[in-house]
Design a protein around this motif. Sequence first.
Motif, PDB file in Angstrom:
ATOM      1  N   VAL A 132      -7.253   2.007  -0.279  1.00  0.00           N
ATOM      2  CA  VAL A 132      -6.061   2.286   0.526  1.00  0.00           C
ATOM      3  C   VAL A 132      -4.803   2.185  -0.348  1.00  0.00           C
ATOM      4  CG1 VAL A 132      -4.621   1.202   2.331  1.00  0.00           C
ATOM      5  CG2 VAL A 132      -7.016   1.765   2.805  1.00  0.00           C
ATOM      6  N   VAL A 133      -4.766   1.185  -1.201  1.00  0.00           N
ATOM      7  CA  VAL A 133      -3.611   1.008  -2.091  1.00  0.00           C
ATOM      8  C   VAL A 133      -3.547   2.176  -3.084  1.00  0.00           C
ATOM      9  CG1 VAL A 133      -2.604  -0.484  -3.871  1.00  0.00           C
ATOM     10  CG2 VAL A 133      -3.597  -1.491  -1.793  1.00  0.00           C
ATOM     11  N   GLN A 134      -4.706   2.552  -3.612  1.00  0.00           N
ATOM     12  CA  GLN A 134      -4.756   3.682  -4.558  1.00  0.00           C
ATOM     13  C   GLN A 134      -4.262   4.971  -3.880  1.00  0.00           C
ATOM     14  OE1 GLN A 134      -5.653   4.100  -7.902  1.00  0.00           O
ATOM     15  NE2 GLN A 134      -4.938   6.178  -7.461  1.00  0.00           N
ATOM     16  N   ALA A 164       0.819  -1.222   0.000  1.00  0.00           N
ATOM     17  CA  ALA A 164       0.000   0.000   0.000  1.00  0.00           C
ATOM     18  C   ALA A 164       0.851   1.269   0.000  1.00  0.00           C
ATOM     19  CB  ALA A 164      -0.924  -0.007   1.221  1.00  0.00           C
ATOM     20  N   GLY A 165       2.155   1.116   0.134  1.00  0.00           N
ATOM     21  CA  GLY A 165       2.997   2.312   0.162  1.00  0.00           C
ATOM     22  C   GLY A 165       3.050   2.986   1.521  1.00  0.00           C
ATOM     23  N   ARG A 196     -11.216  11.423  -1.490  1.00  0.00           N
ATOM     24  CA  ARG A 196     -11.482  12.874  -1.393  1.00  0.00           C
ATOM     25  C   ARG A 196     -11.144  13.384   0.002  1.00  0.00           C
ATOM     26  NH1 ARG A 196     -16.015  11.308  -4.077  1.00  0.00           N
ATOM     27  NH2 ARG A 196     -17.390  11.551  -2.278  1.00  0.00           N
ATOM     28  N   ASN A 197     -11.545  12.620   1.007  1.00  0.00           N
ATOM     29  CA  ASN A 197     -11.280  13.050   2.391  1.00  0.00           C
ATOM     30  C   ASN A 197      -9.782  13.209   2.625  1.00  0.00           C
ATOM     31  OD1 ASN A 197     -13.867  11.161   4.213  1.00  0.00           O
ATOM     32  ND2 ASN A 197     -14.017  12.914   2.866  1.00  0.00           N
ATOM     33  N   ALA A 198      -9.038  12.169   2.284  1.00  0.00           N
ATOM     34  CA  ALA A 198      -7.602  12.195   2.581  1.00  0.00           C
ATOM     35  C   ALA A 198      -6.914  13.323   1.820  1.00  0.00           C
ATOM     36  CB  ALA A 198      -6.974  10.842   2.229  1.00  0.00           C
ATOM     37  N   ARG A 258       2.237   9.127  -3.118  1.00  0.00           N
ATOM     38  CA  ARG A 258       3.593   9.109  -3.707  1.00  0.00           C
ATOM     39  C   ARG A 258       3.673  10.116  -4.859  1.00  0.00           C
ATOM     40  NH1 ARG A 258       3.171   3.768  -2.867  1.00  0.00           N
ATOM     41  NH2 ARG A 258       2.672   3.216  -5.014  1.00  0.00           N
ATOM     42  N   ALA A 259       2.592  10.181  -5.633  1.00  0.00           N
ATOM     43  CA  ALA A 259       2.596  11.113  -6.774  1.00  0.00           C
ATOM     44  C   ALA A 259       2.604  12.571  -6.304  1.00  0.00           C
ATOM     45  CB  ALA A 259       1.375  10.847  -7.647  1.00  0.00           C
ATOM     46  N   LEU A 260       2.215  12.777  -5.065  1.00  0.00           N
ATOM     47  CA  LEU A 260       2.147  14.156  -4.541  1.00  0.00           C
ATOM     48  C   LEU A 260       3.346  14.511  -3.668  1.00  0.00           C
ATOM     49  CD1 LEU A 260      -1.636  14.451  -3.527  1.00  0.00           C
ATOM     50  CD2 LEU A 260      -0.515  15.165  -5.649  1.00  0.00           C
ATOM     51  N   ALA A 261       4.365  13.661  -3.688  1.00  0.00           N
ATOM     52  CA  ALA A 261       5.490  13.853  -2.754  1.00  0.00           C
ATOM     53  C   ALA A 261       6.013  15.293  -2.762  1.00  0.00           C
ATOM     54  CB  ALA A 261       6.612  12.879  -3.083  1.00  0.00           C
TER      55      ALA A 261
END
Length: 670
Positions: free
Chosen positions: A378-380, A37-38, A332-334, A386-389
């Motif tokens: 959760v995995v998504q 899940a990263g 959306r929440n996260a 990660r893409a938003l690091a």
Amino acid sequence: MTARELSVPGLAYGGDYNPEQWPEEVWAEDVRLMREAGVNMVSVNIFAWALLEPSQGSYDFSRLDRILGLLQENGIAADLATPTAAPPAWFFRAHPEALPVDKDGRTLSYGSRQTFCPSSPAYREAALRIARVLGERYADHPAVVMWHIHNEYGCHNGECYCDTSAAAFRVWLRKKYDDLAALNHAWGTTFWSQWYYDWDEIIPPRPTGAVPNPTHQLDWRRFCSDALLSLCEAERAVLLEAAPATPATTNFMVMYNFDKLDYWRWAPELDIVSNDHYLQSTDPESQIDIALSGDLVRSLAGGRPWLLMEHSTGAVNWQPVNRAKTAGELRRNALAHVAHGADGIAYFQWRAAKAGAEQWHSAMLPHAGTDSQIWRDVVQLGADLRALAEVRGSTGVAEVAVVWDWSSWWAVELPSQPSEEVRFQDLVRAWYEPLWRSGVAVDFVRPDADLSSYKLVLAPSLYLVDDEGAANLTGFAERGGVLAVGFHSGAVDENCHVRLGGYPGAFREALGVRTDELFPLLPGESLGLSDGGTAELWSERVALAGAEAVTSYTSGPLTGVPAVTRHTHGTGTAWYVATRPDPTTLASLLDRIREEAGVRPVRTTPEGVEAVLRRGPDADYLFLINHGDEEAEVEVAPQALELLTGKGLAEGGGPVRVAAGDVAVVREPR
Ligand code: GAL
């Protein structure tokens, strides 16, 4: 002091990890799935005191050693908690006097968690002992990147009314007032023969025949917040001594209805501010509560990024009916928390419990296992984060400040007010909502904050304000700012003493009005307004003293009396909103006020699309969260890149398309 920062790269992702709830065979699967899940950071040891210290002074760290070792081997960082939120049963058998007493005088029992008296010397000693042993043992552990002090201070024991607390309250009062006459004056104890001749006569505001003294109650709330804060500070000091370079946090509870702690006092004591946020099943627009709490937490953190330490993947288990999240809501929440400044996203908890009080609470890994919608989400989300690091470290961009003050909140909701329908959080939310809908960025501030970077300052509810805070706010208008103040503000000073000569006391002159009598409205009652809207909850007989009437009542006993006023004060403007206009009327009023202040939305978006900006050193990050049912298009800057998909957008700029329920995060170079 060097800044102690979180050393996890990119955005942190994880949750409360409670492997002690499971046999060790399960742990290998845990870390394997965490990696899938990263997950890069988990909070451990929060409720493990009973296992770590089986009897006083004898420790068993073997399990925690193995857990931390496993995390380290798998490249997962640990946010290591002091387990002090749940003292073991043996502690209470040895120290029954450390059990808390509720308002009605009932001594609560152990058998749950957070059932201790915050002022108990025995508890403090035991908590600091375990914090010290833990701190010393793991100070240099490579997996440990942060201390998680306690858990949600005050969640279940915000107030304890026992005799030990009473004695601690007296010590706190002596420090504040020094001499008893000063206390008697501040509390107005000549009223109802409450004069104190001896410090020992003072007790907590326990239930009594009639209403207890308001200032007594207010100081009690301040004391209760400080009593817990002093425990947090003491643990912090012990950990700092053991591990001077490791940052520390404690998870706040900035969310609807939790009012126990004055977090303006807490935040500066921590290296990293973190928050827990849960949705209320009854709130049809909980995205607004997420935004509001996120803005407040970011403001508590002094504008710096913060961590979302807990929220839920699905239903919680502590509301009358616990609603699951709908499609896309987890994401959306996260991402909304990230938009409002979170540099890390975590959940309660990693694996759904089989037994215990929270067996029906959702988790990252549900009872159903990995073949489940929650796990796929959760995995998504791990991939999204990660893409938003690169958004890590970027900050907010607000031109509007909303005043938020815990003492004022406590005071306006004390008994025997003109109306018990006046609720601080509801009023702030009512004013925040239209700003949120328009895409206007907001910070929250204390009344005495530096306001120089803002164009508009709003005080929806500031019943209590000291002279310094009032002068700061009115000075802001005087020097050219736009200030808007809600009804029943400025009414009392820091001791809850009414400011005489007419309402709204401290703001009367700046607002150019004078009210001689209050006319709160009954539930369901409403009055007509001259702009076609309606007024609810409150009205007052406002007389103009320099201000102009913007709207007046068209019905009821105050027909013709101003309901909203505008006053030129110095080189700025001060507005008084002397009622609660219906939502549409309030929205257009706030539009007008912010336009006058020159405040622009971060982006104009179709209805239902939330736009939030985080500013990095070379780029802006525009978060677009589509809470609506239709695809939306939003114009973005040239050379923009959508980070979640990695797609560049049309040359020459947007639009970016955001599907119904979806999120886009656009990097716009500056
Ligand atoms: C929080 C608490 C967690 C868990 C969670 C459930 O208040 O810190 O331990 O109980 O609520 O929603």
